[in-house]
Design an enzyme around this catalytic site. Sequence first.
Site, PDB file in Angstrom:
ATOM      1  N   LYS A  80     -14.957  53.411  54.878  1.00 37.06           N
ATOM      2  CA  LYS A  80     -14.273  52.330  54.242  1.00 37.06           C
ATOM      3  C   LYS A  80     -13.297  53.181  53.003  1.00 37.06           C
ATOM      4  O   LYS A  80     -13.834  53.668  52.398  1.00 37.06           O
ATOM      5  CB  LYS A  80     -14.841  51.107  53.815  1.00 37.06           C
ATOM      6  CG  LYS A  80     -13.963  50.078  53.114  1.00 37.06           C
ATOM      7  CD  LYS A  80     -14.939  48.922  52.912  1.00 37.06           C
ATOM      8  CE  LYS A  80     -14.029  47.480  52.501  1.00 37.06           C
ATOM      9  NZ  LYS A  80     -14.784  46.538  52.087  1.00 37.06           N
ATOM     10  N   SER A 158     -13.689  41.910  54.039  1.00 34.73           N
ATOM     11  CA  SER A 158     -12.779  43.117  53.932  1.00 34.73           C
ATOM     12  C   SER A 158     -12.954  44.126  54.599  1.00 34.73           C
ATOM     13  O   SER A 158     -12.117  45.042  54.835  1.00 34.73           O
ATOM     14  CB  SER A 158     -12.719  43.365  52.508  1.00 34.73           C
ATOM     15  OG  SER A 158     -13.692  43.873  51.828  1.00 34.73           O
ATOM     16  N   SER A 182     -18.184  40.593  52.866  1.00 35.22           N
ATOM     17  CA  SER A 182     -17.222  41.555  53.600  1.00 35.22           C
ATOM     18  C   SER A 182     -17.783  42.557  54.408  1.00 35.22           C
ATOM     19  O   SER A 182     -17.247  43.287  55.032  1.00 35.22           O
ATOM     20  CB  SER A 182     -16.517  42.152  52.595  1.00 35.22           C
ATOM     21  OG  SER A 182     -15.576  41.335  51.908  1.00 35.22           O
TER      22      SER A 182
END
Length: 495
Positions: A80, A158, A182
Amino acid sequence: MIMSDLTKLTIAAARDALRRGDVTSAELTQSCLAAIDGADALNAFVHKTPEVATAQAASADDRIKSGEAPDLCGIPLGIKDLFCTKGVPSQAASRILDGFKPEYESTVTTQLFEQGAVMLGKLNMDEFAMGSSNETSVYGDAVNPWRDGQTQLTPGGSSGGSASAVAADLCLGATGTDTGGSIRQPAAFTGITGIKPTYGRVSRWGIVAFASSLDQAGPMTKDVRDSAILLRAMAGFDPKDSTSADIPVPDFEAALTGDIKGKVIGIPKEYRMDGMPAEIEKLWSDGTAMLRDAGAEIRDISLPHTKYALPAYYVIAPAEASSNLARYDGVRFGHRAKLEQGDGITEMYEKTRAEGFGDEVKRRVMVGTYVLSAGFYDAYYNRARRVRALIKRDFDQVFAEGVDAILTPATPSSAFGLGTMAEADPISMYLNDVFTVTVNLAGLPGISVPAGLDAKGLPLGLQLIGRPWEEADLLNVAYSLERAAGFVAKPDRWW
């Protein structure tokens, strides 16, 4: 083995194939890189690192040949964009970090690379992890590999790029972060598994901060076993993180017996919310029956302060974001606005932040600054902190009374169309976190497991919440649920 099938392997299967010599890390890695290049329509990978991946794979193959290879040696992963990776763009999907290449490595990625994991590239996300749909990214929307007809769907947020990449078999696993859901919400939206560990189980050092008392990194994988393998590699005490817990990391994979006879599973009445879709109700009921059939005792429980969790979260998280994001000023790194004659330092700060931050980040920073301001600190922030303590007490009491894990829905719906929620009141987007934020506020471990499809053929997930530091037991209950649910559906390839 056919090269195009290599990306479909789980981490566990790939590990075993590598050890047997059936495949090399170089072959696995090239297969993933080819899949990534053919999946630009998903916009999951925003910085590809083929040179890094190729070099790491070659090193991993040498290590495997030596006979001393950890579980993750040679396994291709996506990282990420919130994790700092040395010499590789790490922008948190924000314009204000444009061009930022850290001179250091996050603790999590350091541990993964020391184990021989291969980095395929950086994954899309909501800007500074603020969002539930991956529509606030400077890179543009990440897209769910699952579709509703011709409608493009959100992969959640997210960690939307991480979820999309794993679900589409672009990588064998990915890192995510979870501040209010998330990891778990995108996992549910894409039919994969994602676990948020206990706060302090995984180091936050080198992860771009959103809300420091809530943020926690975790794995996003194709199944529960892979989550156990990847979590063990990510976890551990880190003296560079003052909130990191100095406690042993168990062998999570070894705990996956599937035997949950005698375990007590709590069903919280407060999670049965008005207007809950019948499909979510049925999924929850079916999951309860699966655990009962596996030998668990089902017990109705009460978490009375649940209804205050969402408003408390949306006071505490923006307040901490307001503090954390004050460091982005255009002076030392990242984007800096062009100044006009006569502009001073104040104008530089204002213009840089106005250009560098997106609307959602600005919204949360302003809310956070407001609730921390004189005259409102006690009315909002301190009150939210007291509510947080009550929410944690609810969980503590339930666990003290013998409950081993709590079963709830992961999300209030399946994935929604890109653009549909963003056009509405932002509060409607925040409601996506209704089942997940309590876990962050209480610092508990929580996992989302794919458990069924809705009427449109889209995946739905169930959430299990565990006792603090008992991820091994939580993963085992999740493993039992996974086996009973038998979820094997994959999205039709359209990209």
